[in-house]
Structure formats: structure tokens, C-alpha cells
Motif scaffolding. Structure first.
Motif, PDB file in Angstrom:
ATOM      1  N   ASP A   1       1.086   0.547   5.580  1.00  0.00           N
ATOM      2  CA  ASP A   1       0.927  -0.897   5.783  1.00  0.00           C
ATOM      3  C   ASP A   1       0.058  -1.530   4.689  1.00  0.00           C
ATOM      4  OD1 ASP A   1       2.313  -0.456   8.225  1.00  0.00           O
ATOM      5  OD2 ASP A   1       0.412   0.057   9.199  1.00  0.00           O
ATOM      6  N   GLY A   2      -0.147  -2.830   4.800  1.00  0.00           N
ATOM      7  CA  GLY A   2      -1.043  -3.553   3.916  1.00  0.00           C
ATOM      8  C   GLY A   2      -0.520  -3.727   2.498  1.00  0.00           C
ATOM      9  N   HIS A   3      -1.321  -4.410   1.688  1.00  0.00           N
ATOM     10  CA  HIS A   3      -0.952  -4.654   0.297  1.00  0.00           C
ATOM     11  C   HIS A   3      -2.206  -4.923  -0.524  1.00  0.00           C
ATOM     12  CE1 HIS A   3      -1.266  -8.782   1.883  1.00  0.00           C
ATOM     13  NE2 HIS A   3      -1.555  -9.137   0.645  1.00  0.00           N
TER      14      HIS A   3
ATOM     15  N   SER B   1       0.816  -1.214   0.000  1.00  0.00           N
ATOM     16  CA  SER B   1       0.000   0.000   0.000  1.00  0.00           C
ATOM     17  C   SER B   1       0.847   1.259   0.000  1.00  0.00           C
ATOM     18  CB  SER B   1      -0.931  -0.003   1.218  1.00  0.00           C
ATOM     19  OG  SER B   1      -1.764  -1.139   1.209  1.00  0.00           O
TER      20      SER B   1
ATOM     21  N   THR C   1      -7.068   0.993  11.327  1.00  0.00           N
ATOM     22  CA  THR C   1      -6.007   0.014  11.081  1.00  0.00           C
ATOM     23  C   THR C   1      -6.613  -1.334  10.717  1.00  0.00           C
ATOM     24  OG1 THR C   1      -5.924  -0.571  13.430  1.00  0.00           O
ATOM     25  CG2 THR C   1      -4.458   1.197  12.690  1.00  0.00           C
ATOM     26  N   ASN C   2      -5.726  -2.204  10.231  1.00  0.00           N
ATOM     27  CA  ASN C   2      -6.129  -3.560   9.840  1.00  0.00           C
ATOM     28  C   ASN C   2      -7.340  -3.533   8.908  1.00  0.00           C
ATOM     29  OD1 ASN C   2      -4.108  -4.771  11.475  1.00  0.00           O
ATOM     30  ND2 ASN C   2      -5.428  -4.505  13.265  1.00  0.00           N
TER      31      ASN C   2
ATOM     32  N   LYS D   1      -4.310  -7.188  -2.554  1.00  0.00           N
ATOM     33  CA  LYS D   1      -4.469  -8.629  -2.721  1.00  0.00           C
ATOM     34  C   LYS D   1      -4.753  -8.976  -4.174  1.00  0.00           C
ATOM     35  CE  LYS D   1      -7.058 -12.527  -0.772  1.00  0.00           C
ATOM     36  NZ  LYS D   1      -8.131 -12.904   0.177  1.00  0.00           N
TER      37      LYS D   1
ATOM     38  N   VAL E   1      -5.748  -5.437   1.825  1.00  0.00           N
ATOM     39  CA  VAL E   1      -5.826  -6.003   3.173  1.00  0.00           C
ATOM     40  C   VAL E   1      -4.680  -5.452   4.012  1.00  0.00           C
ATOM     41  CG1 VAL E   1      -6.974  -8.111   2.421  1.00  0.00           C
ATOM     42  CG2 VAL E   1      -4.485  -8.032   2.465  1.00  0.00           C
ATOM     43  N   GLY E   2      -4.956  -5.328   5.325  1.00  0.00           N
ATOM     44  CA  GLY E   2      -3.925  -4.884   6.265  1.00  0.00           C
ATOM     45  C   GLY E   2      -3.586  -3.412   6.188  1.00  0.00           C
ATOM     46  N   LEU E   3      -4.422  -2.599   5.562  1.00  0.00           N
ATOM     47  CA  LEU E   3      -4.137  -1.178   5.361  1.00  0.00           C
ATOM     48  C   LEU E   3      -4.379  -0.382   6.638  1.00  0.00           C
ATOM     49  CD1 LEU E   3      -3.632   1.247   3.372  1.00  0.00           C
ATOM     50  CD2 LEU E   3      -6.110   1.245   2.984  1.00  0.00           C
ATOM     51  N   SER E   4      -3.580   0.669   6.844  1.00  0.00           N
ATOM     52  CA  SER E   4      -3.819   1.667   7.888  1.00  0.00           C
ATOM     53  C   SER E   4      -4.077   3.001   7.215  1.00  0.00           C
ATOM     54  CB  SER E   4      -2.619   1.783   8.834  1.00  0.00           C
ATOM     55  OG  SER E   4      -2.427   0.590   9.558  1.00  0.00           O
TER      56      SER E   4
ATOM     57  N   THR F   1      -9.636  -4.055   5.755  1.00  0.00           N
ATOM     58  CA  THR F   1      -9.911  -4.877   4.575  1.00  0.00           C
ATOM     59  C   THR F   1     -10.928  -4.117   3.746  1.00  0.00           C
ATOM     60  OG1 THR F   1      -9.479  -6.940   5.745  1.00  0.00           O
ATOM     61  CG2 THR F   1     -10.793  -7.077   3.737  1.00  0.00           C
TER      62      THR F   1
END
Length: 661
Positions: A366-368, A340, A416-417, A370, A402-405, A419
Motif C-alpha cells: 500500500d501507500g506511495h 510503495s 498500517t496507515n 509523496k 504515506v499510507g504504507l503498510s 506516515t
């Protein structure tokens, strides 16, 4: 028969003699040069000449120079020339001559008007006069070794300095049949394109149909940038290319080719679409190429891309490359694995409002990605948001993250976290949040929208949760050091615990963050709340908390203060503006006889008595500008009540006169 045998014997002895003692032809160099010049219409000069004998005798010359009649600049030079005659081919009716050139050198030039030149000689309407005398001297085979071709093109240069490419170390063979069919193979190096080598195989038939097979290794596009200035994104590609292609065509028809390529490590710059060049680890692709009067048309039937930002695959088409208009792009692709925080590479920052770029830079952590899909259709000059023609233009990217802040506003906690499913559609962005965490609250869902990322970048955030941790919200938002909403409503130091459902909407105008607006509502379920002015906490509180940027209101449907049942409402207005805040509260309760007895004892005397419950309420308020003052205990029937600053208090008993405290 005897005479024939004698003749053959004499011929054989003559050939043996020539082989053992070839004649020196140097005295005939001048005469031969003059003869060839007269026959071809060109100025041909040789520095040396000798004869090689055998079944296919050859004339070998050195220092070959060919000029046009009106110029001293050579159009072709060669260190060594070999002309070999094949009597067998002559008897078969074929072209009997083969020519070999070693270390040949020629220059082909296109001037600013588009006319072609071989050396100093312009090719055009008079080219027949140059080549007309060559027909009888056409070879059936032409071999080049260690040769060089210099390509100069002035037609694309505004300064007059030509594009210059040196094709070095040319090794090649060409064959011409009497029917007009021609074949050739060649290999050359192009130092300006890196350590690049090019291999060619081609054919041409009497019907002017031709085919070409090309293979290039470690080819870089840098030398060809003048030809690609109107061809984004090819002009921004720095990766070395391994290319193979099969090209077919006809002199009177369009060109068509099938190709396959591999790209090595490099990067692709596409300023109108992407903020920064993004890295390429490898790329494999195959497709088709065609040319017609409207330009070049490139079809990528399939591609697979790997980079530090993830992987992608799909198909795309570019039509009108090199034409008068901007090329038209059609792209369908999927991507995955992009972190992200690397999304910042792909912002079209050239057209985005700068505060939006800054907000995205600091907000996405954070996150990526998917999985994502990309659909783009339109002229490259309009990407990603040119004139909106729904029938033609499309810029649509959507994917799962997913996992984005999301750090949407620094004074407040980030989501946070996350989806989420994100959709970019031309100017707009929408993120449907399926699940997120806000401080101690989980199972948050909602939506983040930016309706117009270019002209009016306003971020709208809607979040809700069926089960909010009240203590987390109170500590992380209400009492936040940058907000201090608890102080604004006179609840500094208060504690809150419990659960409830909540919904919050925030609007962030990125042009002026000070005009931020928000609104929200939280349903309170069995909450424990203890402000400092109460000696004991409110427990089992049920109700609703409502707020926006101007008003904060708590509606208590039911609660207990020790044994006292309570309900009521408290409202704070202008609570964010120092000196203008107002506060008002109304509490309803029911006083039982035992609770009233001590308070009413002076009125009842020794013989008095009290029966039944007494409904009562308590109202207190603070107006804008009131000075702070301490108020003593309110009344003995309210032992839980301690001190309050700057409050006017009125207490009434049902069916009685007002009593001020």
C-alpha cells in the motif's frame, strides 16, 4: 567590333547546335577513364558518357566505379554521375565544378587495430598519395541522392564480426568555397535503429573550426550498443529518441555540444543499481556533451521523467564515458507518486542479502512516495555501495511515504496507515514513523532501521504510542494463535480492557528469524482484567506490563477485586519454551473485619470478637515441569477465587504462623 559580334554569333549558333544535337561521348569513355585515373591516382571507370549543354554544360556518366590501384574492390560506386561546369564561377575565380551522385554506395571501415579504410584501401600515411591529385578536381558543390554509406567497425568485436550500420536513402548537398569554407546538409535513414531518420547541417572554415546541427527522430540505441557496453545506463535504454543537437569544435581542440532530447515509451535497465528495468512513459532532457582524452562527458542540465511509477526531475552528469575507468556519476533529483509496492523495482538486489529482498517484497504494501530526493555521487561500477570514500562517493535517497503498510513479521499484526520519512544512505536504511496504526491502536510512532542492508541485514523496529487499546493488544498479540502467550503464563481465556501507553522494540535478524528478540513495556491505566481463575474481574487496575523474549512481568500498583483492594506482581519466565516455563505471583490486600468475621468464626466462638483490618498477601507459583492438578477453593474469605491448575499456594496473615492451603 564587327569581328567580335561575328564571333559571338558563331559561338551562340554553336551552343544552339550542341543543345539540339549533343554529341555522343561513348567512344571517349575509355580515354576519359584513363585520364581521370592518371590525374587522381585512382582507378576510375565509367560505363557510359554523354554531354548536356546549356549555360552550365554537364557531362553525365553511368556505372561509375572507383578503386584503389592495388585492389579490384570498389571504394565508391554510383549509378549516375553528373559533372557540371559553371563558366561564371570560373570567371569569378571560384571552383567551377559541381558533382551529383545518384545511388552512390561506399563502405568506411575501422579494423581491429583502429586503422581506417575506405573500401579495401587503408587510409593513413599514404592517404596524401591518393588524394594529392584530386586537388585541381575539387568541386564547389557535391549532391548525393538515394545513396548508401556502410559503416563497419571491427575494433570493438571480440569475435571479429564487425559492427555494421547501413545509412540508407542519403540525400545531401555540400558546398566548398575557394577560401576553404565548406557547408553541407544531409538526411539519411538508419533502419537498424528503428524507423529512424537523421538530419544534419554543418560548416567548416579555413581555421578548421566546425559546427554541426543534428536532428534525429525515432532513434533507438540498439545498433550502437557495442559502443555503449562501458556506458551504463545508456546501454540499457530501449526507448525511441527524438534528439536535436548543436555541436562545435576545432581540429586541435575538444568537442562541445548542446543537445535536447525526448524519449518515448520504453524502459531503462540498470542492473547494478536497479533490480528490474523500470518503465518510461516519456522523458524530456537537455544538456551538454564534451569530449577530451579522458572520454566523453555528458551533462544533463535538466530532465523530467514520467512513468507508471511516478514522476521525477533533476540534473545529472556522467564523466569519463568510454574511457578506461568506470564513468563517474553526479545526480540530484526529486521524485513523487511512486507506489510503495513498486519500490521492489529499485532494490540493488545484486548486492543485497536474499532474505532481505524477500522480507521487503512481502513487507511493503500500500501507500506511495509523496516526495523524495536523490543524491548520488561516485563511479557507476561502485553503485550503490562500493568502496566507501566519503570525500567522493555518496548514495543518499530520502523521502516521505504515506499510507504504507509494513508486514514486518507474519505472526504479528502489520503497522498500517504509516506516515514516515525514509532515508537510504549507502548500506543503511532508516524510517522515522510519524504516525501509524497497529490493530486497534492509533497514533503509533517510532523508527525502523537496517544498519547494513548488504553484510548484516538486521531489522530493528521501535514503536510507541501514548494511548494503547489494551483489548486490541491482548487479543491481537498475546492470544494470537501463532504466539499463545496467554497460555504460557496461565491466562488462557482471560479478558483485558482499558488504555495505556506502550513501547515495543523488535529485532529481526533476517539471516535467522528464529533468533528474533523483542522487549516492551505498557503502562496500564484503569484496566479491567478477568482471568478465568477469578470469579470476578480485577477493575481499576493501574501498573506496568514488561516483557521480552524470556520474561513477562505485570506490576499492579493498585486494583480492586470486588471490594478488596489489591496490589502485587506476577512474573513468568521462559514462557516461550514448553516444559521450562515458571510462574510466580505475589498479591497484597487488606482484610476488613466484616470480611474476616465468617472465616474466623470457628476460632472466636460465641463470645469472641474481631476488631481492625488485617494486612494479608497471597503467593502462588508454578515451577518448570510441574504436573497439572486442580486446587479447590482457596479459602472462604476469598470467595472470588475459583480453581487453579498446577499451583502451590501459601497464605499468611500478618504476625501469624503460615497456613498452607
Amino acid at each position: 567590333m564587327g569581328s567580335l559580334l561575328m564571333l559571338l554569333s558563331l559561338a551562340g549558333l554553336g551552343l544552339i547546335g550542341l543543345a539540339l544535337h549533343p554529341p555522343d561521348l561513348t567512344p571517349y569513355v575509355t580515354d576519359l577513364s584513363r585520364f581521370l585515373s592518371e590525374q587522381t591516382g585512382l582507378k576510375i571507370q565509367l560505363a557510359a558518357l554523354r554531354l548536356e549543354t546549356g549555360l552550365s554544360p554537364a557531362v553525365v556518366g553511368g556505372g561509375l566505379e572507383i578503386r584503389t590501384p592495388d585492389s579490384d574492390a570498389p571504394i565508391l560506386t554510383a549509378e549516375r554521375l553528373m559533372v557540371r561546369i559553371s563558366p561564371l564561377l570560373l570567371l569569378r575565380g571560384g571552383l567551377p565544378m559541381a558533382i551529383t551522385l545518384e545511388a552512390a554506395r561506399a563502405t568506411v571501415r575501422r579494423d581491429r587495430s583502429g586503422a581506417w579504410h575506405l573500401g579495401a584501401r587503408r587510409l593513413g600515411s599514404d592517404s596524401a598519395s591518393i588524394s594529392g591529385g584530386i586537388g585541381p578536381w575539387l568541386p564547389n558543390a557535391l549532391t548525393l541522392t538515394r545513396s548508401t554509406l556502410i559503416w563497419e567497425d571491427e575494433s570493438l568485436s571480440a569475435s571479429g564480426e564487425p559492427v555494421r550500420l547501413h545509412w540508407n536513402d542519403i540525400q545531401g548537398n555540400g558546398y566548398l568555397e575557394h577560401s576553404g569554407r565548406a557547408r553541407f546538409t544531409a538526411e539519411a535513414a538508419l533502419p537498424a535503429a528503428g524507423d529512424a531518420r537523421v538530419m544534419l547541417n554543418g560548416e567548416w572554415d579555413a581555421q578548421q573550426r566546425w559546427s554541426l546541427k543534428l536532428q534525429a527522430e525515432r532513434w533507438k540505441l540498439a545498433p550502437f550498443l557495442p559502443y555503449l557496453t562501458r556506458t551504463q545506463p545508456l546501454d540499457g535504454l530501449s526507448s525511441p529518441i527524438d534528439l536535436s543537437a548543436e555541436v562545435t569544435g576545432q581540429a586541435t581542440e575538444t568537442l562541445a555540444a548542446r543537445w535536447r532530447l525526448k524519449l518515448g515509451a520504453g524502459q531503462l535497465a540498470w542492473p547494478t543499481l536497479f533490480r528490474w528495468p523500470f518503465p518510461i512513459t516519456r522523458l524530456q532532457a537537455e544538456g551538454q556533451l564534451a569530449h577530451d582524452p579522458k572520454g566523453w562527458h555528458l551533462a544533463v542540465d535538466s530532465f523530467e521523467l514520467a512513468s507508471a511509477h511516478g514522476e521525477a526531475k533533476g540534473q545529472w552528469r556522467l564523466t569519463g564515458l568510454g574511457g578506461p575507468d568506470s564513468p563517474f556519476l553526479e545526480l540530484n533529483a526529486t521524485a513523487s507518486g511512486t507506489p510503495s509496492d513498486q519500490a521492489k523495482f529499485y532494490y540493488p538486489s545484486a548486492i543485497m542479502y536474499p532474505p532481505l529482498v524477500q522480507w521487503l517484497d512481502h513487507g511493503l504494501k500500500d501507500g506511495h512516495v509523496k516526495q523524495a530526493s536523490v543524491r548520488i555521487r561516485g563511479h557507476l561500477a561502485n553503485m550503490p555501495a562500493g568502496p566507501n570514500d566519503p570525500a567522493e562517493d555518496q548514495f543518499h535517497i530520502e523521502g516521505d511515504v504515506v499510507g504504507l503498510s509494513l508486514h514486518y513479521h507474519p505472526p504479528l499484526l502489520p503497522l498500517t496507515n504509516i506516515t514516515t520519512h525514509v532515508v537510504f544512505d549507502r548500506y543503511s536504511m532508516t524510517a522515522q514513523v510519524a504516525e501509524a496504526t497497529y490493530g486497534g491502536t492509533k497514533k503509533v510512532k517510532g523508527e525502523v532501521r537496517i544498519a547494513d542492508m548488504v553484510h548484516h541485514p538486521v531489522v530493528e523496529i521501535v514503536a510507541e504510542s501514548p494511548q494503547v487499546d489494551v483489548n486490541s493488544i491482548w487479543q491481537e498479540i498475546v492470544t494470537h494463535p501463532r504466539l499463545r502467550w496467554d497460555e504460557a503464563v496461565g491466562m488462557a481465556g482471560a479478558e483485558a480492557q482499558g488504555q495505556g501507553a506502550a513501547k515495543l522494540k523488535i529485532t529481526l535478524p533476517l539471516q535467522a528469524l528464529s533468533t528474533l528478540t523483542y522487549s516492551g513495556q505498557m503502562e496500564l491505566k484503569q484496566v479491567r482484567f478477568h482471568p478465568l481463575f477469578l470469579a470476578h474481574p480485577l477493575v481499576e487496575a493501574n501498573g506496568v506490563l514488561t516483557l521480552d523474549q524470556d520474561r513477562l512481568e505485570i506490576l499492579v500498583n493498585s486494583a480492586r477485586l470486588e471490594a478488596w483492594p489489591l496490589s502485587g506482581k506476577a512474573t513468568a519466565r521462559h514462557y516461550r519454551t514448553p516444559g521450562k516455563a515458571t510462574f510466580a505471583s505475589h498479591l497484597d490486600t487488606r482484610l476488613e473485619p466484616g470480611q474476616l468475621a465468617e472465616w474466623a468464626a470457628p476460632l472466636l466462638g460465641e463470645e469472641g470478637w474481631l476488631r481492625g483490618a488485617v494486612p494479608a498477601w497471597l503467593e502462588f507459583s508454578r515451577q518448570a515441569g510441574d504436573s497439572a492438578s486442580r486446587v479447590g477453593p482457596i479459602c472462604r474469605p476469598w470467595p472470588p477465587v475459583a480453581a487453579w491448575a498446577g499451583i502451590n499456594i501459601t497464605m499468611r496473615r500478618a504476625n501469624s504462623t503460615e497456613r498452607a492451603i
